[in-house]
Design an enzyme around this catalytic site. Structure first.
Site, PDB file in Angstrom:
ATOM      1  N   LYS A 177      69.817   7.911 -45.185  1.00 59.39           N
ATOM      2  CA  LYS A 177      71.096   7.284 -45.523  1.00 59.39           C
ATOM      3  C   LYS A 177      72.105   7.268 -44.364  1.00 59.39           C
ATOM      4  O   LYS A 177      73.138   6.594 -44.466  1.00 59.39           O
ATOM      5  CB  LYS A 177      71.740   8.003 -46.727  1.00 59.39           C
ATOM      6  CG  LYS A 177      70.986   7.786 -48.028  1.00 59.39           C
ATOM      7  CD  LYS A 177      71.112   6.356 -48.500  1.00 59.39           C
ATOM      8  CE  LYS A 177      70.107   5.958 -49.521  1.00 59.39           C
ATOM      9  NZ  LYS A 177      69.511   4.646 -49.333  1.00 59.39           N
ATOM     10  N   TYR A 230      56.476  10.383 -49.072  1.00 60.45           N
ATOM     11  CA  TYR A 230      57.234  11.642 -49.009  1.00 60.45           C
ATOM     12  C   TYR A 230      56.435  12.665 -49.801  1.00 60.45           C
ATOM     13  O   TYR A 230      56.238  12.485 -51.000  1.00 60.45           O
ATOM     14  CB  TYR A 230      58.588  11.492 -49.688  1.00 60.45           C
ATOM     15  CG  TYR A 230      59.590  10.576 -49.020  1.00 60.45           C
ATOM     16  CD1 TYR A 230      60.548  11.079 -48.138  1.00 60.45           C
ATOM     17  CD2 TYR A 230      59.628   9.216 -49.310  1.00 60.45           C
ATOM     18  CE1 TYR A 230      61.504  10.245 -47.557  1.00 60.45           C
ATOM     19  CE2 TYR A 230      60.584   8.376 -48.733  1.00 60.45           C
ATOM     20  CZ  TYR A 230      61.513   8.903 -47.853  1.00 60.45           C
ATOM     21  OH  TYR A 230      62.457   8.076 -47.292  1.00 60.45           O
ATOM     22  N   PRO A 237      68.281  13.891 -43.356  1.00 65.51           N
ATOM     23  CA  PRO A 237      67.596  12.601 -43.153  1.00 65.51           C
ATOM     24  C   PRO A 237      66.747  12.137 -44.333  1.00 65.51           C
ATOM     25  O   PRO A 237      66.317  10.982 -44.353  1.00 65.51           O
ATOM     26  CB  PRO A 237      66.716  12.858 -41.924  1.00 65.51           C
ATOM     27  CG  PRO A 237      66.530  14.337 -41.889  1.00 65.51           C
ATOM     28  CD  PRO A 237      67.764  14.940 -42.457  1.00 65.51           C
ATOM     29  N   TYR A 255      68.074   5.028 -53.778  1.00 65.09           N
ATOM     30  CA  TYR A 255      67.220   4.873 -52.592  1.00 65.09           C
ATOM     31  C   TYR A 255      67.475   3.535 -51.905  1.00 65.09           C
ATOM     32  O   TYR A 255      67.557   3.460 -50.683  1.00 65.09           O
ATOM     33  CB  TYR A 255      65.744   5.004 -53.003  1.00 65.09           C
ATOM     34  CG  TYR A 255      64.794   5.109 -51.836  1.00 65.09           C
ATOM     35  CD1 TYR A 255      64.620   6.314 -51.160  1.00 65.09           C
ATOM     36  CD2 TYR A 255      64.066   4.000 -51.397  1.00 65.09           C
ATOM     37  CE1 TYR A 255      63.756   6.409 -50.076  1.00 65.09           C
ATOM     38  CE2 TYR A 255      63.198   4.087 -50.323  1.00 65.09           C
ATOM     39  CZ  TYR A 255      63.043   5.305 -49.659  1.00 65.09           C
ATOM     40  OH  TYR A 255      62.180   5.389 -48.589  1.00 65.09           O
ATOM     41  N   HIS A 260      59.656  -3.494 -47.498  1.00 66.80           N
ATOM     42  CA  HIS A 260      58.906  -2.634 -48.425  1.00 66.80           C
ATOM     43  C   HIS A 260      59.437  -2.797 -49.838  1.00 66.80           C
ATOM     44  O   HIS A 260      60.643  -2.906 -50.036  1.00 66.80           O
ATOM     45  CB  HIS A 260      59.036  -1.170 -48.000  1.00 66.80           C
ATOM     46  CG  HIS A 260      58.206  -0.820 -46.813  1.00 66.80           C
ATOM     47  ND1 HIS A 260      58.017   0.473 -46.395  1.00 66.80           N
ATOM     48  CD2 HIS A 260      57.498  -1.593 -45.957  1.00 66.80           C
ATOM     49  CE1 HIS A 260      57.220   0.470 -45.326  1.00 66.80           C
ATOM     50  NE2 HIS A 260      56.909  -0.772 -45.040  1.00 66.80           N
TER      51      HIS A 260
HETATM   52  C1  PHB Z   1      62.156   7.230 -40.336  1.00 67.84           C
HETATM   53  O1  PHB Z   1      61.406   6.239 -40.309  1.00 67.84           O
HETATM   54  O2  PHB Z   1      62.528   7.778 -39.303  1.00 67.84           O
HETATM   55  C2  PHB Z   1      62.604   7.758 -41.646  1.00 67.84           C
HETATM   56  C3  PHB Z   1      62.256   7.075 -42.801  1.00 67.84           C
HETATM   57  C4  PHB Z   1      62.656   7.562 -44.027  1.00 67.84           C
HETATM   58  C5  PHB Z   1      63.396   8.731 -44.097  1.00 67.84           C
HETATM   59  C6  PHB Z   1      63.763   9.399 -42.940  1.00 67.84           C
HETATM   60  C7  PHB Z   1      63.366   8.912 -41.707  1.00 67.84           C
HETATM   61  O3  PHB Z   1      63.754   9.194 -45.313  1.00 67.84           O
END
Ligand code: PHB
Ligand code: APR
Length: 390
Positions: A296, A200, A292, A385, A72
């Site tokens: 990280k 997000y 989460p 990030y 990505h």
């Molecule tokens: C996930 O794909 O489980 C995932 C991706 C990004 C995050 C948290 C979990 O910030």
């Protein structure tokens, strides 16, 4: 039994460490409390920093990752229906890779198996002895017998609930923590993702995240109260709530289907200092937990293991102790910066259910506005990030 490095815990941190040590000609034994099936049954985040991918390549466990990982370049942040795309590749030159932690763990098990790695599953009643000396021991039960593993170093990769951290005396240990007043409800489904990139979203009803495991498998999360229960969230209710919280284009693209996994996890931040005491070293969740948001957790476990495997290799090659002596400080420096990022991303994107939160809501709005209009703000977000340099 005898080995050079005794590793407690066969999650990603312990397995990767044992594989990297093997690559460097160092012997280790991994003691894991559960069965391999149990360890592989855990569903965790699946977003890898470039440095994490490089470490897995260096460890010789990246054949499937190289083939199946999805790269990505950017991520969408959404505030009340308004999108702000962070093109982290353009800003930093780094990409992120989608590849599940379950698959990372499976690849590590397969590699350890091929190379004759010693992993003892269902090792119970693990206790540490002599960690304040140069001849530490790990005592445990396995196959119905009491056993002792003599080693040069003990590495605690046994997660937050393990026994290693507790072996550091309280007079030298300091633990920092902060809990959030909500949890994440996560659903895995065999459906194509709503978008090519992660989304997000902040919504008045709470946070939502659209992630994926592959082009045909999606992973979604929504913020729920701490007392939420999985059995109160049948699939229909989950899809309808997710749909409400997504921006209209993503909502239109949402393809629903039966969940293949559904679970609730509370969010918290935790750091233990120091990460080394005499012959004992901590790595991964045994020493720190991040919420989460930003994924990280696994990436930090891998950066700990990178520092530690380098330090142990230098020690065994030429008796150099500098890397071991600096391990705790080096690892904690990166841990605290990632904890800061995960914490601030969590604050930005969630509803804190506060009374009279008008002020914090306006601050959140200002922060989104800043990200949407300032390249410097987006650069700062992107830098963390994609993972700070080692
Ligand atoms: C996930 O794909 O489980 C995932 C991706 C990004 C995050 C948290 C979990 O910030
Ligand atoms: N004895 C032996 N093994 C133990 C003990 C014990 N007393 N206690 C815990 N373990 C094992 C657990 O069963 C688990 O398999 O240690 C392992 C720790 O693995 P993880 O919890 O996956 O932690 P870590 O390897 O540090 O990985 C960090 O995984 O937990 C996620 O969010 C976290 O993504 C991050 C990554």
């Amino acid at each position: 039994m005898k080995t050079q490095v005794g590793i407690i815990g066969g999650g990603p941190a312990g397995l990767l460490l044992s594989q990297l040590l093997y690559v460097n000609g160092i012997e280790s034994v991994v003691l894991e409390k559960h069965s391999r099936e149990h360890v592989l049954g855990r569903i965790r985040a699946g977003l890898l920093e470039r440095g994490t991918v490089q470490m897995l390549q260096q460890a010789g466990v990246a054949a499937s990752l190289n083939k199946n990982g999805l790269e990505h370049d950017g991520v969408e942040l959404v505030y009340k229906g308004r999108n702000c795309r962070i093109d982290f590749f353009e800003l930093t030159g780094s990409k992120m890779t989608i590849y599940g932690q379950t698959e990372v763990t499976r690849d590590l098990y397969q590699a350890r198996e091929k190379t004759g790695g010693r992993i003892l599953h269902k090792a119970t009643d693990v206790t540490l002895a002599g960690i304040d000396t140069e001849r530490p021991k790990i005592q445990f039960h396995h196959d119905g017998q009491a056993k002792t593993l003599d080693c040069d170093f003990v590495i605690g990769c046994d997660g937050y609930h393990g026994v290693s951290r507790a072996a550091i005396p309280s007079k030298v240990k300091r633990e920092y923590q902060s809990s959030f007043p909500f949890a994440w409800l996560g659903v895995l489904s065999e459906t194509p993702p709503v978008s090519e990139e992660l989304i997000y979203a902040y919504h008045q009803r709470g946070f939502a995240l659209c992630s994926m495991r592959s082009k045909t498998r999606s992973r979604y999360y929504i913020q729920v109260p701490l007392d939420a229960r999985v059995d109160h969230w049948p699939d229909d209710r989950f899809w309808s709530e997710l749909n409400t919280r997504l921006p209209s284009e993503a909502a239109r693209n949402l393809i629903t289907g039966p969940s293949i996994e559904k679970s609730i996890a509370p969010l918290r931040s935790f750091v233990c200092e120091p990460m080394r005491w005499n012959s004992l070293f901590l790595a991964g969740d045994a020493a720190h937990i991040v919420p989460p948001t930003g994924a990280k957790g696994l990436n930090l476990a891998v950066s700990d293991v990178r520092y530690l495997s380098q330090a142990l290799s230098e020690f065994y090659q030429n008796k150099a102790t500098e890397g071991l002596d600096n391990y705790s400080q080096r690892a904690l420096d990166r841990v605290w910066k990632a904890s800061r990022f995960s914490w601030s991303m969590t604050r930005l994107l969630h509803d804190f259910y506060e009374d009279g939160s008008a002020f914090s809501n306006r601050i959140r709005e200002a922060e989104f506005e800043y990200l949407a209009t300032s390249q410097a703000a987006r650069m700062s977000f992107a830098e963390s990030y994609v993972g700070l340099p080692y």
